[in-house]
Enzyme design. Structure first.
Site, PDB file in Angstrom:
ATOM      1  N   LYS A  78       0.845  -1.198   0.000  1.00 60.36           N
ATOM      2  CA  LYS A  78       0.000   0.000   0.000  1.00 60.36           C
ATOM      3  C   LYS A  78       0.879   1.245   0.000  1.00 60.36           C
ATOM      4  O   LYS A  78       1.909   1.282   0.679  1.00 60.36           O
ATOM      5  CB  LYS A  78      -0.915  -0.019   1.230  1.00 60.36           C
ATOM      6  CG  LYS A  78      -1.942   1.113   1.267  1.00 60.36           C
ATOM      7  CD  LYS A  78      -2.855   0.968   2.477  1.00 60.36           C
ATOM      8  CE  LYS A  78      -3.890   2.084   2.546  1.00 60.36           C
ATOM      9  NZ  LYS A  78      -4.803   1.938   3.702  1.00 60.36           N
ATOM     10  N   SER A 118      -9.602   2.101   2.925  1.00 59.29           N
ATOM     11  CA  SER A 118      -8.724   2.821   2.019  1.00 59.29           C
ATOM     12  C   SER A 118      -7.727   1.937   1.279  1.00 59.29           C
ATOM     13  O   SER A 118      -7.050   2.386   0.358  1.00 59.29           O
ATOM     14  CB  SER A 118      -7.960   3.887   2.805  1.00 59.29           C
ATOM     15  OG  SER A 118      -7.133   3.295   3.798  1.00 59.29           O
ATOM     16  N   SER A 157      -9.977  -0.229   7.101  1.00 62.54           N
ATOM     17  CA  SER A 157      -9.398  -0.043   5.771  1.00 62.54           C
ATOM     18  C   SER A 157      -8.727  -1.267   5.166  1.00 62.54           C
ATOM     19  O   SER A 157      -8.347  -1.243   3.997  1.00 62.54           O
ATOM     20  CB  SER A 157      -8.397   1.118   5.786  1.00 62.54           C
ATOM     21  OG  SER A 157      -9.068   2.345   5.897  1.00 62.54           O
TER      22      SER A 157
END
Length: 484
Positions: free
Chosen positions: A77, A152, A176
């Protein structure tokens, strides 16, 4: 490489036996990403040269039996800093930020022989539930390209679900990792707060953020957590507690286990079809010899407002460092130092980030601190006590990960409160600092449903045990997403 039909154990055996080399695997993975990502848009940047260099080194050194991640390509990420690979947190303000060091989790993966193939898309600074808040692109759900992948960590989840990589790292502040895992039909694990170092994680909310894993298989997640977990002197919030082998209890039965199902998690706002899948999962656990009992977590309804005050307040402080001076985006044609600050932040941050900075600054202001921030902290304590009371009598808590399946791209983007409520079932876990996972639990209208498993502090092992038992009873991974 067909990652839909491969586990990390199987990949390790192929690499150990010489059936495939790490260099070949990296080449195949990069080729697959270049082909598939034209539709999914999961990646912001590829680390092609670095991945090939690392793969060659792994091939030259050989792979030991106790190195299950050696030679395995993994996605990261883009809020986890990676030396020499641009790290943006999906924000214009960090569009050209090239870190000079690796995050602790990246150092641990590198030492284990894992290979970073690229950085995945996300909501800007991890603020969002759909990955629509990225400054650069909109990632699509692997099952339906007209729907969001969640957020996210939407890029990491979509990359794994689409078969681009076998595993990825994400971060979880209010759901997330778990929410995009549920939306994409994969396994997402948020460890206990303090289990994994946050050193090198671009901070959103320091008391809530935690790095975790996204994989297709439960054991793959346990193997990945084995590597990244542990105390770090550079992060004072990491716990100096022993790290067990998270795979040790996988395969053990769950007979006699006491499981709680909160009535609030199947109440108003939860799609009845999603609730039915969770009830069916509860029946499966009972058939395996566990007991499932309805309980109450009465302060769940206050979790979302409490979370958004606490998280936004911490973000307001953490994001002060992005000022257009030290690094990152700087506005051009500025008149004075104040102009540098105002224009760099106004032009560099997206609307959701600015919304949360303003909310946090307001909540921390002298006239409103007691009414908002202090009160939110008190609610957080009550939510934590709710969990503690349940865990006095139960081994695990289950429920849906999300109230609905993945929604359409653009459906909620203009209504932030509706978007925020999508995380109502995951946020309480972060407020209490507990470990939790989302595992596939079936489909509603062709879209995946996630079952959330919540454990006691530092008892990820029980989560893996129960998740693996549930996985073994079902064939949800046999269904492969095709997008639309």
């Amino acid at each position: 490489m067909d990652y839909f039909k491969t586990s990390i154990d199987q990949l390790h055996e192929q690499l150990r036996s010489g059936k495939v080399t790490s260099s070949q695997l990296v080449d195949e993975t990069l080729a697959g990403i270049n082909q598939l990502d034209a539709e999914v848009d999961a990646f912001l940047a590829l680390n092609a040269d670095g991945a090939k260099e690392k793969a060659a080194a792994v091939d030259a050194a050989g792979i030991a039996d106790d190195q299950p991640l050696a030679g395995v390509p993994i996605a990261i990420k883009d809020n986890i800093v990676t030396k020499g690979v641009v790290t943006t947190a999906a924000s214009k303000i960090l569009a050209n930020f090239n870190p000079i060091y690796d995050a602790t989790v990246i150092q641990k993966l590198d030492a284990a022989g894992a290979i970073n193939v690229g950085k995945t898309n996300m909501d800007e600074f991890a603020m969002g539930s759909s990955t629509e808040n990225s400054a650069f692109k909109t990632t699509k759900n692997a099952w339906d390209h007209t729907r969001v992948p969640g957020g996210s960590s939407g890029g990491s989840a979509a990359a794994v679900a689409a078969g681009e990589v076998i595993a990825a790292l994400g971060s979880d502040t209010g759901g997330s990792i778990r929410q995009p895992a549920a939306f994409n039909g994969i396994v997402g694990v948020k460890p206990t707060y303090g289990r994994v170092s946050r050193w090198g994680l671009i901070a959103f909310s320091s008391s809530l953020d935690q790095i975790g894993t996204l994989t297709r298989h439960v054991k793959d997640a346990a193997q990945l957590l084995n590597v990244i977990a542990g105390h770090d002197e550079r992060d004072s919030t990491t716990a100096d507690t022993p790290v067990p082998d998270f795979t040790a209890k996988i395969g053990q039965d769950i007979k006699g286990m006491k499981i709680a199902l909160p009535k609030e998690y199947l109440g108003k706002g939860v799609d009845p079809a999603v609730a039915d899948k969770i009830k069916a999962a509860a029946k499966q656990f009972e058939d395996m010899g566990a007991t499932v009992t309805e309980v109450s977590l009465p302060h769940t309804q206050y979790a979302v407002p409490s979370y958004y005050i606490i998280a936004s307040s911490e973000a307001s402080s953490n994001l002060q460092r992005f000022d257009g001076i030290r690094y990152g985006f700087r506005a051009k044609d500025v008149k004075n130092i104040e102009d540098v600050y105002v224009r760099s932040r106004s032009e560099g941050f997206g609307p959701e980030v600015k919304r949360r900075i303003m909310l946090g600054t307001f909540s921390l202001s002298a006239g409103f601190y007691d009414a908002y921030f202090k009160k939110a902290g008190q609610v957080r304590t009550l939510i934590t006590r709710d969990f503690e009371d349940v865990f006095k009598d139960y081994d695990l808590i289950i429920g849906p990960t999300t109230p609905t399946v993945a929604f359409k791209i653009g459906e909620k983007v203009t209504d932030p409160v509706t978007m925020y409520m999508n995380d109502i079932l995951t946020i309480p876990v972060n407020l209490a600092g507990l470990p939790a996972a989302s595992v596939p639990a079936g489909f509603v209208d062709g879209m995946p449903v996630g079952l959330q498993l919540i454990g006691k502090h530092f008892d990820e092992s029980t989560i893996f045990q129960v998740a693996a038992a549930f996985e073994a009873q079902n064939d949800y991974l046999a269904q492969i997403p095709g997008g639309k």
